[in-house]
Design an enzyme around this catalytic site. Structure first.
Site, PDB file in Angstrom:
ATOM      1  N   ASP A 282      -9.955   5.794  15.908  1.00 33.82           N
ATOM      2  CA  ASP A 282      -8.885   5.062  16.886  1.00 33.82           C
ATOM      3  C   ASP A 282      -7.565   5.468  16.797  1.00 33.82           C
ATOM      4  O   ASP A 282      -6.727   5.361  17.769  1.00 33.82           O
ATOM      5  CB  ASP A 282      -8.830   3.550  16.331  1.00 33.82           C
ATOM      6  CG  ASP A 282     -10.110   2.731  17.121  1.00 33.82           C
ATOM      7  OD1 ASP A 282     -10.886   3.134  17.611  1.00 33.82           O
ATOM      8  OD2 ASP A 282     -10.383   1.729  16.307  1.00 33.82           O
TER       9      ASP A 282
ATOM     10  N   ASP B  95      -2.186  -5.853  10.389  1.00 34.94           N
ATOM     11  CA  ASP B  95      -2.288  -6.757  11.782  1.00 34.94           C
ATOM     12  C   ASP B  95      -0.916  -6.344  12.694  1.00 34.94           C
ATOM     13  O   ASP B  95      -0.289  -5.144  12.448  1.00 34.94           O
ATOM     14  CB  ASP B  95      -1.944  -8.252  11.570  1.00 34.94           C
ATOM     15  CG  ASP B  95      -0.799  -8.662  10.718  1.00 34.94           C
ATOM     16  OD1 ASP B  95      -0.078  -7.825  10.782  1.00 34.94           O
ATOM     17  OD2 ASP B  95      -0.763  -9.891  10.276  1.00 34.94           O
TER      18      ASP B  95
ATOM     19  N   GLU C 152      -3.080  10.466   2.849  1.00 32.47           N
ATOM     20  CA  GLU C 152      -4.257  10.498   3.857  1.00 32.47           C
ATOM     21  C   GLU C 152      -4.199  11.913   4.638  1.00 32.47           C
ATOM     22  O   GLU C 152      -3.204  12.400   4.988  1.00 32.47           O
ATOM     23  CB  GLU C 152      -4.098   9.472   5.183  1.00 32.47           C
ATOM     24  CG  GLU C 152      -4.118   8.031   4.458  1.00 32.47           C
ATOM     25  CD  GLU C 152      -3.758   6.911   5.586  1.00 32.47           C
ATOM     26  OE1 GLU C 152      -4.734   6.336   5.916  1.00 32.47           O
ATOM     27  OE2 GLU C 152      -2.863   6.720   6.144  1.00 32.47           O
TER      28      GLU C 152
ATOM     29  N   GLU D 197       0.801  -1.213   0.095  1.00 32.87           N
ATOM     30  CA  GLU D 197       0.154   0.110   0.056  1.00 32.87           C
ATOM     31  C   GLU D 197       0.907   1.217  -0.156  1.00 32.87           C
ATOM     32  O   GLU D 197       1.883   1.313   0.420  1.00 32.87           O
ATOM     33  CB  GLU D 197      -0.942  -0.209   1.189  1.00 32.87           C
ATOM     34  CG  GLU D 197      -1.926   1.041   1.205  1.00 32.87           C
ATOM     35  CD  GLU D 197      -3.175   0.751   2.322  1.00 32.87           C
ATOM     36  OE1 GLU D 197      -3.521  -0.614   2.458  1.00 32.87           O
ATOM     37  OE2 GLU D 197      -3.404   1.695   2.900  1.00 32.87           O
TER      38      GLU D 197
END
EC number: 2.4.1.207
Length: 293
Positions: A209, A141, A118, A114
């Site tokens: 988060d 993860d 952002e 990726e």
């Protein structure tokens, strides 16, 4: 009266910094070498179709308490120039992530690649953060290794559209803001550089988060909907099924020679004045996992 006139003159001649600085000319403008592509010819809605609207050449995505929205390119690429002009929402946007990125997460779940641009939402009076990131065979993860570099901007990204782009070729990745290079990520070895085909994505979603002050400030849906507008899509490069002779657009005037001296000066200016986080300089990171640092 004389002092008042002097003070007013100083305000005119010396405007405040922040969202009003002018960037130095990079001397080369990759976006001008790539034609604009209609959204429907290059993309499809991936999720949240009820939170996506198309009016003439503008695609609007929005997030509310029910969902956000995203789109995905019709074709995968193994290199190329990928950009769009984006306008962000002002006011309270904490927890909101607006993005333009490359990924193959749907094709390689658990070890995908990726490359991210952002925009991390904020609170009134504080600037947006533009986060760039590179994942190589990372899954999100506990084993994922992010390579984040965060910037503020030399303009207010909520006032108008500005062009943001990723140029990915076999040797390096370059992130651009209005054709000013703000970051390069060079291929030092294949283990830490994405080489598998990726698709182009755009999205708006709730990243409470972690997005704003490491997750301390969450999205507040009293301010919904949170809106992002995209236009001027530019995609050019080598698709996954292109011949081996295909060459992606060049990030610089001289192909295969890296950024020009003028582009490097613009990059240095951007990093000196607007870089606020560099993973390579974070003492809390395990840098045995990021040998490029």
């Amino acid at each position: 009266m004389a002092l008042s006139l002097i003070f007013l003159a100083l305000l005119v001649l010396c405007p405040s910094s922040g969202h009003s600085q002018r960037s130095p000319s990079p001397g080369y403008y990759p976006s001008s070498r790539v034609p604009t592509s209609p959204f429907d010819r290059e993309f499809r809605t991936l999720w949240g179709s009820q939170h996506q609207r198309r009016e003439q050449d503008v695609v609007t995505l929005w997030l509310d308490k029910s969902t956000g929205s995203g789109f995905k390119s019709l074709r995968p690429y193994r290199s190329g120039y990928f950009g769009a002009s984006i306008k962000l929402q002002p006011g309270f946007t904490a927890g909101v992530d607006t993005s333009l990125y490359l990924s193959n997460n749907q094709e390689h779940p658990g070890d995908h690649d990726e490359v991210d641009i952002e925009f991390l939402g904020t609170t009134p009076g504080k600037p947006y953060s533009l986060q760039t990131n590179v994942f190589v065979r990372g899954s999100g993860d506990r084993n994922v290794i992010g390579r984040e570099m965060k910037f503020t901007l030399w303009f207010d990204p909520t006032q108008d559209f500005h062009h943001y782009a990723i140029l990915w070729n076999p040797n390096q990745i370059v992130f651009f803001v209005d054709d000013v290079p703000i970051r390069t990520y060079n291929r030092k070895n294949e283990a830490i550089f994405p080489t598998r085909p990726m698709w182009v994505y755009g999205s708006i979603w709730d990243a409470s988060d972690w997005a704003t002050e490491n997750g301390r400030i969450k999205a507040d849906y009293r301010y919904q909907p949170f809106v992002a507008k995209y236009k001027n899509f530019k995609l050019a490069g080598c698709t996954a099924d292109s011949s081996s002779s295909c060459r992606p657009p060049s990030p610089a005037p001289m192909r295969n020679r890296g950024l020009s001296r003028q582009q490097m000066a613009a990059l240095t200016w951007a990093q000196r004045n607007f870089l606020v986080y560099n993973y390579c300089h974070d003492p809390k990171r395990d840098h045995t996992q990021t040998p490029e640092c």
